[in-house]
Design a protein around this motif. Structure first.
Motif, mmCIF file in Angstrom:
data_model
loop_
_atom_site.group_PDB
_atom_site.id
_atom_site.type_symbol
_atom_site.label_atom_id
_atom_site.label_comp_id
_atom_site.label_asym_id
_atom_site.label_seq_id
_atom_site.Cartn_x
_atom_site.Cartn_y
_atom_site.Cartn_z
ATOM 1 N N VAL A 228 0.839 -1.200 0.000
ATOM 2 C CA VAL A 228 0.000 0.000 0.000
ATOM 3 C C VAL A 228 0.876 1.253 0.000
ATOM 4 C CG1 VAL A 228 -1.725 1.305 1.302
ATOM 5 C CG2 VAL A 228 -1.914 -1.178 1.128
ATOM 6 N N THR A 229 1.939 1.231 0.772
ATOM 7 C CA THR A 229 2.859 2.367 0.821
ATOM 8 C C THR A 229 3.448 2.650 -0.553
ATOM 9 O OG1 THR A 229 3.437 1.921 3.137
ATOM 10 C CG2 THR A 229 4.977 3.253 1.866
ATOM 11 N N HIS A 230 3.876 1.600 -1.261
ATOM 12 C CA HIS A 230 4.475 1.782 -2.587
ATOM 13 C C HIS A 230 3.461 2.328 -3.591
ATOM 14 C CE1 HIS A 230 7.642 -1.477 -1.461
ATOM 15 N NE2 HIS A 230 7.864 -0.322 -0.884
ATOM 16 N N LEU A 231 2.222 1.855 -3.514
ATOM 17 C CA LEU A 231 1.191 2.364 -4.427
ATOM 18 C C LEU A 231 0.938 3.853 -4.181
ATOM 19 C CD1 LEU A 231 -1.366 -0.591 -4.355
ATOM 20 C CD2 LEU A 231 0.109 0.059 -6.261
ATOM 21 N N MET A 232 0.912 4.243 -2.917
ATOM 22 C CA MET A 232 0.701 5.655 -2.593
ATOM 23 C C MET A 232 1.883 6.497 -3.050
ATOM 24 S SD MET A 232 -2.284 6.111 -1.178
ATOM 25 C CE MET A 232 -2.265 7.521 -0.073
ATOM 26 N N GLN A 233 3.082 5.997 -2.877
ATOM 27 C CA GLN A 233 4.271 6.741 -3.295
ATOM 28 C C GLN A 233 4.297 6.969 -4.805
ATOM 29 O OE1 GLN A 233 7.315 4.218 -1.626
ATOM 30 N NE2 GLN A 233 7.503 5.454 0.226
ATOM 31 N N GLN A 234 3.674 6.067 -5.540
ATOM 32 C CA GLN A 234 3.634 6.206 -6.998
ATOM 33 C C GLN A 234 2.507 7.115 -7.471
ATOM 34 O OE1 GLN A 234 4.459 2.346 -9.229
ATOM 35 N NE2 GLN A 234 4.343 1.577 -7.142
ATOM 36 N N GLY A 235 1.734 7.650 -6.529
ATOM 37 C CA GLY A 235 0.698 8.606 -6.896
ATOM 38 C C GLY A 235 -0.586 7.986 -7.398
ATOM 39 N N VAL A 236 -0.827 6.703 -7.125
ATOM 40 C CA VAL A 236 -2.081 6.067 -7.534
ATOM 41 C C VAL A 236 -3.232 6.712 -6.762
ATOM 42 C CG1 VAL A 236 -3.345 3.874 -7.636
ATOM 43 C CG2 VAL A 236 -0.863 3.904 -7.995
ATOM 44 N N PRO A 237 -4.362 7.009 -7.397
ATOM 45 C CA PRO A 237 -5.494 7.623 -6.698
ATOM 46 C C PRO A 237 -5.897 6.819 -5.464
ATOM 47 C CG PRO A 237 -5.875 7.661 -9.059
ATOM 48 C CD PRO A 237 -4.635 6.841 -8.841
ATOM 49 N N THR A 238 -6.237 7.527 -4.403
ATOM 50 C CA THR A 238 -6.516 6.856 -3.130
ATOM 51 C C THR A 238 -7.688 5.886 -3.215
ATOM 52 O OG1 THR A 238 -7.849 8.776 -2.451
ATOM 53 C CG2 THR A 238 -5.545 8.717 -1.746
ATOM 54 N N TRP A 239 -8.732 6.253 -3.990
ATOM 55 C CA TRP A 239 -9.885 5.348 -4.074
ATOM 56 C C TRP A 239 -9.482 4.037 -4.740
ATOM 57 C CZ3 TRP A 239 -11.499 3.572 -8.794
ATOM 58 C CH2 TRP A 239 -11.077 4.266 -9.924
ATOM 59 N N GLU A 240 -8.524 4.090 -5.676
ATOM 60 C CA GLU A 240 -8.110 2.878 -6.368
ATOM 61 C C GLU A 240 -7.214 2.015 -5.480
ATOM 62 O OE1 GLU A 240 -6.449 1.633 -10.793
ATOM 63 O OE2 GLU A 240 -7.261 3.632 -10.391
ATOM 64 N N VAL A 241 -6.340 2.655 -4.719
ATOM 65 C CA VAL A 241 -5.501 1.910 -3.773
ATOM 66 C C VAL A 241 -6.373 1.235 -2.722
ATOM 67 C CG1 VAL A 241 -3.640 2.057 -2.077
ATOM 68 C CG2 VAL A 241 -3.557 3.483 -4.116
#
Length: 281
Positions: A228-241
């Motif tokens: 989850v941390t890596h997905l957020m760091q890559q700028g993926v939209p929060t609703w999608e994460v």
């Protein structure tokens, strides 16, 4: 449950007080573990009350929640952990020092499968350990044809810990298809040891973390936290994460928002503009 019954089994509901709850925490010797046990006790008492077996409201006093752990693994650390598990073989260090260079069978490759699937899908350990090639009661199901991981065990009731289906990333899907082709056991589980499903990985995982030199605070749950941390760091939209990981967006924002590149972006930009106007001479 055994720990709870050993302490509370001979007591009545009238004896569930703040004092006895604190005494249990002291007896348990682990505040986090005691809190989890007491939450189970509280749930059981609540069920007993809803079924009408007692009328009074009985409150379980929980110890304070511990500080949230922010330890997450980098991608290179995840890779190091997988390779450590993949290469681990029988034969102790003492045996090698004594001149016995014979290496036995691999002992941690099932853990490497666990790590790859848990990290690649940001799934909880329980969903990974029950993952099966066939849909069956009590199992989560991996549909290799459609590339979907149905994380909720068949027949299980959806709880607050949501486990929605997740699309499998291409990299782990390739691994899974290969593992399926090579599988020759009858268990049908993705993670297995000697042809049998694996119920827990806590001890083996801890040993692998130590061998990989990853330090303290790394548990099976750290894999989900890291993904989850890596997905957020890559700028993926929060609703999608949130959908991918199976957690509420509010929970995601509360615990992971600071990792997102857009976190407080407008405020930072506005403050930067303000400081330019009032630049000191």
């Amino acid at each position: 449950m055994q720990r709870i019954l050993d302490w509370w089994g001979g007591k009545t509901l009238a004896q569930v007080t703040g004092a006895t709850c604190r005494a249990y925490t002291t007896h348990r010797g682990n505040t986090g573990g005691a809190r989890r046990d007491l939450q189970d006790l509280s749930a059981a008492i609540g069920h007993h009350h809803r079924e009408g077996y007692h009328r009074e409201i009985v409150k379980v006093a929980l110890p304070k929640r511990g500080e949230a752990r922010d330890r997450w693994l980098s991608r290179s650390e995840v890779a190091k952990l997988v390779w450590t598990m993949w290469r681990a073989r029988e034969g102790s260090r003492a045996d090698r020092k004594a001149g016995n260079t014979t290496e036995g069978r691999y002992t941690m490759r099932h853990l490497a499968r666990f790590v790859l699937l848990a990290y690649s899908t940001a799934s909880r350990p329980g969903a990974v350990l029950t993952a099966s090639w066939e849909a069956a009661a009590g199992r989560s199901y991996i549909d290799l044809d459609r590339g979907v991981f149905y994380r909720l065990r068949e027949g299980a009731r959806e709880t607050n810990k949501r486990q929605p289906p997740v699309r499998l990333p291409r990299s782990i899907l390739a691994h899974l298809r290969r593992w399926r082709r090579l599988s020759n056991s009858g268990s049908g589980y993705v993670v297995e040891w000697r042809g049998q499903p694996v119920a827990r990985v806590k001890v083996g995982f801890a040993n692998a973390v130590k061998l990989a030199g990853l330090g303290e605070g790394v548990s099976p749950h750290t894999l989900r936290h890291s993904a989850v941390t890596h997905l957020m760091q890559q700028g993926v939209p929060t609703w999608e994460v949130a959908g991918f990981a199976g957690m509420g967006e509010a929970v995601l924002r509360r615990h992971y928002a600071h990792h997102h590149p857009d976190h407080m972006g407008a405020a930072v930009s506005a403050m930067g503009a303000t400081q330019k106007r009032y630049r000191l001479a």
